[in-house]
Scaffold this motif. Sequence first.
Motif, PDB file in Angstrom:
ATOM      1  N   LEU A 154       0.830  -1.210   0.000  1.00 13.82           N
ATOM      2  CA  LEU A 154       0.000   0.000   0.000  1.00 13.82           C
ATOM      3  C   LEU A 154       0.865   1.261   0.000  1.00 13.82           C
ATOM      4  N   LYS A 155       2.035   1.163   0.613  1.00 16.22           N
ATOM      5  CA  LYS A 155       2.988   2.288   0.574  1.00 16.22           C
ATOM      6  C   LYS A 155       3.505   2.466  -0.853  1.00 16.22           C
ATOM      7  N   GLN A 156       3.856   1.351  -1.495  1.00 14.71           N
ATOM      8  CA  GLN A 156       4.307   1.406  -2.899  1.00 14.71           C
ATOM      9  C   GLN A 156       3.243   2.045  -3.784  1.00 14.71           C
ATOM     10  N   ALA A 157       1.981   1.736  -3.485  1.00 15.88           N
ATOM     11  CA  ALA A 157       0.859   2.231  -4.287  1.00 15.88           C
ATOM     12  C   ALA A 157       0.499   3.684  -3.963  1.00 15.88           C
ATOM     13  N   GLY A 158       1.151   4.266  -2.938  1.00 19.63           N
ATOM     14  CA  GLY A 158       0.901   5.665  -2.593  1.00 19.63           C
ATOM     15  C   GLY A 158      -0.310   5.898  -1.705  1.00 19.63           C
ATOM     16  N   LYS A 159      -0.922   4.826  -1.219  1.00 21.66           N
ATOM     17  CA  LYS A 159      -2.093   4.985  -0.336  1.00 21.66           C
ATOM     18  C   LYS A 159      -1.663   5.431   1.060  1.00 21.66           C
ATOM     19  N   ILE A 160      -0.465   4.994   1.463  1.00 21.96           N
ATOM     20  CA  ILE A 160       0.089   5.424   2.741  1.00 21.96           C
ATOM     21  C   ILE A 160       1.531   5.872   2.514  1.00 21.96           C
ATOM     22  N   ARG A 161       2.001   6.784   3.351  1.00 18.51           N
ATOM     23  CA  ARG A 161       3.367   7.306   3.202  1.00 18.51           C
ATOM     24  C   ARG A 161       4.372   6.469   3.998  1.00 18.51           C
ATOM     25  N   ALA A 162       3.895   5.908   5.115  1.00 19.84           N
ATOM     26  CA  ALA A 162       4.793   5.180   6.014  1.00 19.84           C
ATOM     27  C   ALA A 162       3.948   4.224   6.840  1.00 19.84           C
ATOM     28  N   PHE A 163       4.611   3.210   7.442  1.00 21.55           N
ATOM     29  CA  PHE A 163       3.858   2.259   8.263  1.00 21.55           C
ATOM     30  C   PHE A 163       4.710   1.758   9.421  1.00 21.55           C
ATOM     31  N   GLY A 164       4.028   1.163  10.382  1.00 20.34           N
ATOM     32  CA  GLY A 164       4.726   0.652  11.553  1.00 20.34           C
ATOM     33  C   GLY A 164       3.755  -0.053  12.483  1.00 20.34           C
ATOM     34  N   LEU A 165       4.121  -0.117  13.754  1.00 17.49           N
ATOM     35  CA  LEU A 165       3.365  -0.887  14.743  1.00 17.49           C
ATOM     36  C   LEU A 165       3.084  -0.054  15.981  1.00 17.49           C
TER      37      LEU A 165
END
Length: 269
Positions: A154-165
């Motif tokens: 989803l980050k690759q697709a531009g839906k989110i900028r960053a992710f984590g826990l």
Amino acid sequence: MTSLHPFHRPLGSTGLMVSPLGLGTVKLGRDQGVKYPNGFTIPDDTEARQLLAMARDLGINLIDTAPAYGRSEERLGPLLRGQREDWVIVSKVGEEFEAGQSRFDFSPEHTRFSVERSLKRLETDFIDLMLIHSDGNDVAILQESGVLETLAELKQAGKIRAFGLSGKTVEGGLLALQQGDCAMVTYNLAEQGEKPVLDYAAQHGKGILIKKALASGHACLGAGVDPVRASFELIFGHPGVTSAIIGTINPLHLSHNVATAAAVISSLS
């Protein structure tokens, strides 16, 4: 008026610049099953709008929400209309809150569904930071559910900028920082068990958000000691900490928290 504008800092290597305090919005959406010392009334739209405007004026640009926060996301969409560029929005996947109960689903299908729903509710094309809302089984979730891989796509697709826990264990926090961008960690005067996650973040340039910074309002110390100041001295004294999420709906508390954080960060620099 004291402002946090001079103290904005990078959230790890995400490219996002955030204020050292973020506004937590569980109290905009949910008053059941929340662990606060006192009851509260969910603010109406006028009060919520005033609180958000005040936060923005105080230099806060970080806002934290989640599907598990009841109606928080769907209220924030309309409340933040026309202000998207002013806010760094954090939301979550994995926990649903229905009929007074939490349930958890970390599957790729539910993760995609949840992100699309958050985009719709928040009326935005992308979410800055998406955190996995852990039930405590951090390592199993990260290694077995497929949620991390899905968020990376989803980050690759531009839906989110960053992710984590947003996790509950040291092992989970470390794993999330190795594979993602950010961890949300409990760290306060009463609980410092997750400090190794902060240490790792400081060494590796990853983002750290602190939850329960004021021990969910339970911070109490000896006479003559300001618990908010003592909490912030601990938190911002650690080089791994980017920002602390404060879940207040009280304007006086908010302005006091901002003034105290600014004073503490100034004294540390």
